[in-house]
Design an enzyme around this catalytic site. Structure first.
Site, PDB file in Angstrom:
ATOM      1  N   LEU A  71       0.859  -1.214   0.003  1.00  0.00           N
ATOM      2  CA  LEU A  71      -0.075  -0.040   0.225  1.00  0.00           C
ATOM      3  C   LEU A  71       1.035   1.267   0.116  1.00  0.00           C
ATOM      4  CD1 LEU A  71      -2.879   0.696   0.452  1.00  0.00           C
ATOM      5  CD2 LEU A  71      -2.463   1.217   2.653  1.00  0.00           C
ATOM      6  N   CYS A 112      -2.314  -3.442  -4.797  1.00  0.00           N
ATOM      7  CA  CYS A 112      -1.374  -3.459  -3.618  1.00  0.00           C
ATOM      8  C   CYS A 112      -2.381  -4.023  -2.652  1.00  0.00           C
ATOM      9  CB  CYS A 112      -1.332  -1.922  -3.160  1.00  0.00           C
ATOM     10  SG  CYS A 112      -2.586  -1.191  -2.652  1.00  0.00           S
ATOM     11  N   CYS A 113      -1.577  -4.613  -1.447  1.00  0.00           N
ATOM     12  CA  CYS A 113      -2.184  -4.895   0.065  1.00  0.00           C
ATOM     13  C   CYS A 113      -1.179  -4.320   0.934  1.00  0.00           C
ATOM     14  CB  CYS A 113      -2.571  -6.507  -0.138  1.00  0.00           C
ATOM     15  SG  CYS A 113      -0.936  -7.587  -0.135  1.00  0.00           S
ATOM     16  N   ALA A 114      -1.382  -4.862   1.992  1.00  0.00           N
ATOM     17  CA  ALA A 114      -0.296  -4.537   3.092  1.00  0.00           C
ATOM     18  C   ALA A 114       1.134  -4.485   2.762  1.00  0.00           C
ATOM     19  CB  ALA A 114      -0.497  -4.916   4.385  1.00  0.00           C
ATOM     20  N   SER A 162      -2.648  -9.195  -3.015  1.00  0.00           N
ATOM     21  CA  SER A 162      -2.581  -8.456  -4.211  1.00  0.00           C
ATOM     22  C   SER A 162      -2.009  -9.317  -5.233  1.00  0.00           C
ATOM     23  CB  SER A 162      -1.855  -7.010  -4.169  1.00  0.00           C
ATOM     24  OG  SER A 162      -0.435  -7.356  -3.486  1.00  0.00           O
TER      25      SER A 162
END
Length: 445
Positions: free
Chosen positions: A318, A383-385, A391
């Site tokens: 992210l 995105c992810c974390a 993602s």
């Protein structure tokens, strides 16, 4: 022929008046009952910090203290539709019920002697003393209602008026101390009740419990148990520390809410819309959100930049707004439920997925469709974390569904060549394997 403009919807004031006719008497009856019971029990317990003895008694602050009654009634005029009226009223009613229950279960006594006051301020204090005894302390119902009313008025204010609303709300909050009505411990506990009411009754959309069910996912159940254990540990530490334990107790509440999300509520419990959490969720979950953000930065400190996969689709953690601008991205697909997304001049789509929980095939198909749509606007960051699991699985689904990869293994090999840290377990592979076969003809760029 020119069509007449539609009339703006009117303020549902009749419904607001009906709610007030119920809430007003209920307030005095329930609040007075708790007060009289504490007096009958001769409650003498008080929770006081030593520094509170230096708080000055300011008689004039009885004016902002009393003003909350006016705001209470006027607040219904700021509701623009029936749902807003009902949700606002339910917030106020829930704050009343929770606070009065606490007053009866854990009665406390205000321990300072209030100085004698004459004149106008004295009359106002006398009127207050007519129904308000030195009980009904934590959580401060005054503060709980103030949180709810402030949100209602702040949402309808702009510019200097908004600054005035914020300043007066702060003055009301301070007045509970300077009128010698409450000890400090009553303020954070009252704010907690107000925030819980905001979270429980969001202004728009379904309530968090509207579609709640006990999850059958082993991963979600396991994580719910771990978060609940962490919540009990943090809460227990806070209680052990006593007056110094507000921080651990806040963390315990945040972790308990996360456990509830994993066990019953799902991503809806995070109340993330358009990249932002609701105010209630954001403040209740703040300790957890901070920890999740720090964790994401620690895990990706050696590889903070996103990686290009194919045809303008990138994969990464992210980002912040500066990273989006620097990368020249025109679109962002955010798969986090727990973190707020940056805002800027790009297309945004959010699919809140729970961390460490493999997505199902339906979620992957939805994500693949979003990727296909968003990439039409230019370079897209998915995105992810961390950019290693959620993602990555979404991009793998897009690669398979679009025919850019002929199999799950081929998609994962492509991802890991571009971003070696990608980790997808057996459950991710099974969900990807159940995707619909790609079309026979696949577009290129």
């Amino acid at each position: 022929m020119k069509r007449p403009a539609l009339a703006a919807p009117g303020i549902p004031w009749q419904r607001g008046v009906a709610w007030l006719l119920f809430l007003g008497p209920f307030f005095f009856l329930s609040y007075g009952f708790a007060n009289s019971m504490a007096a009958r029990w001769q409650v003498g317990t008080a929770v006081v910090y030593d520094w509170e003895r230096h708080i000055p008694f300011l008689p004039w602050t009885i004016l902002p203290y009393w003003s909350i009654d006016l705001f209470y009634g006027l607040s219904f005029l700021l509701c623009r539709n029936t749902q807003q009226v009902d949700r606002h009223a339910l917030r106020l009613l829930t704050a009343q019920l929770v606070s009065v229950a606490c007053f009866l279960l854990f009665p406390l006594h205000f321990s300072f002697e209030r100085p004698a006051t004459d004149g106008l301020f004295g009359h106002l204090f006398d009127a207050l003393a007519g129904f308000d005894k030195p009980y009904n302390q934590a959580p401060s119902l005054h503060i709980g209602l103030l949180v709810i009313l402030w949100v209602r008025f702040a949402g309808a204010s702009r510019g200097w008026l908004r600054l005035g609303v914020d300043a007066w709300a702060a003055l009301i909050a301070v007045s509970v101390l300077t009128t010698y009505q409450h000890h400090f411990i009553d303020i954070p506990t009252g704010a907690l009740v107000g925030l819980l009411c905001l979270w429980l009754w969001p202004e728009a959309g379904p309530t968090p419990f509207a579609h709640a069910h006990f999850s059958r996912s082993p991963a979600r159940r396991r994580l719910a148990g771990l978060y609940l254990l962490a919540a009990l540990t943090a809460g227990g530490l806070g209680l052990y520390l006593g007056r110094a334990g507000l921080g651990p107790i806040w963390l315990g509440i945040a972790l308990a809410l996360v456990a509830l999300n994993y066990a019953f509520l799902g991503p809806a419990g995070f109340q993330k819309r358009d990249g932002r959490h609701s105010l209630g969720a954001a403040l209740l979950l703040a300790p957890y959100t901070l920890a999740a953000w720090l964790n994401s930065r620690l895990w990706t400190r050696g590889h903070p930049d996103p990686d290009p996969i194919v045809d303008g689709v990138w994969l990464g953690r992210l980002p912040d707004a500066a990273s989006m601008e620097a990368g020249g991205f025109k679109a962002l697909l955010d798969l986090t439920a727990e973190l707020p997304a940056p805002r800027g001049n790009w297309r945004y789509a959010g699919l809140p997925w729970l961390d460490l929980v493999p997505p199902d095939t339906a979620q992957l198909e939805q994500a693949a469709a979003r990727i296909d749509a968003l990439r039409q606007h230019g370079p897209l960051l998915v995105c992810c974390a961390l950019g290693y699991s959620r993602s990555a699985c979404a991009v793998a689904a897009w690669l398979i569904g679009s025919g850019r990869a002929a199999s799950v293994d081929e998609a994962l090999a492509l991802l890991q060549r571009a971003r070696p840290q990608v980790v997808l377990g057996p459950a991710h592979r099974e969900a990807l394997a159940r995707l619909s076969p790609p079309p026979e003809t696949v577009g290129g760029a």
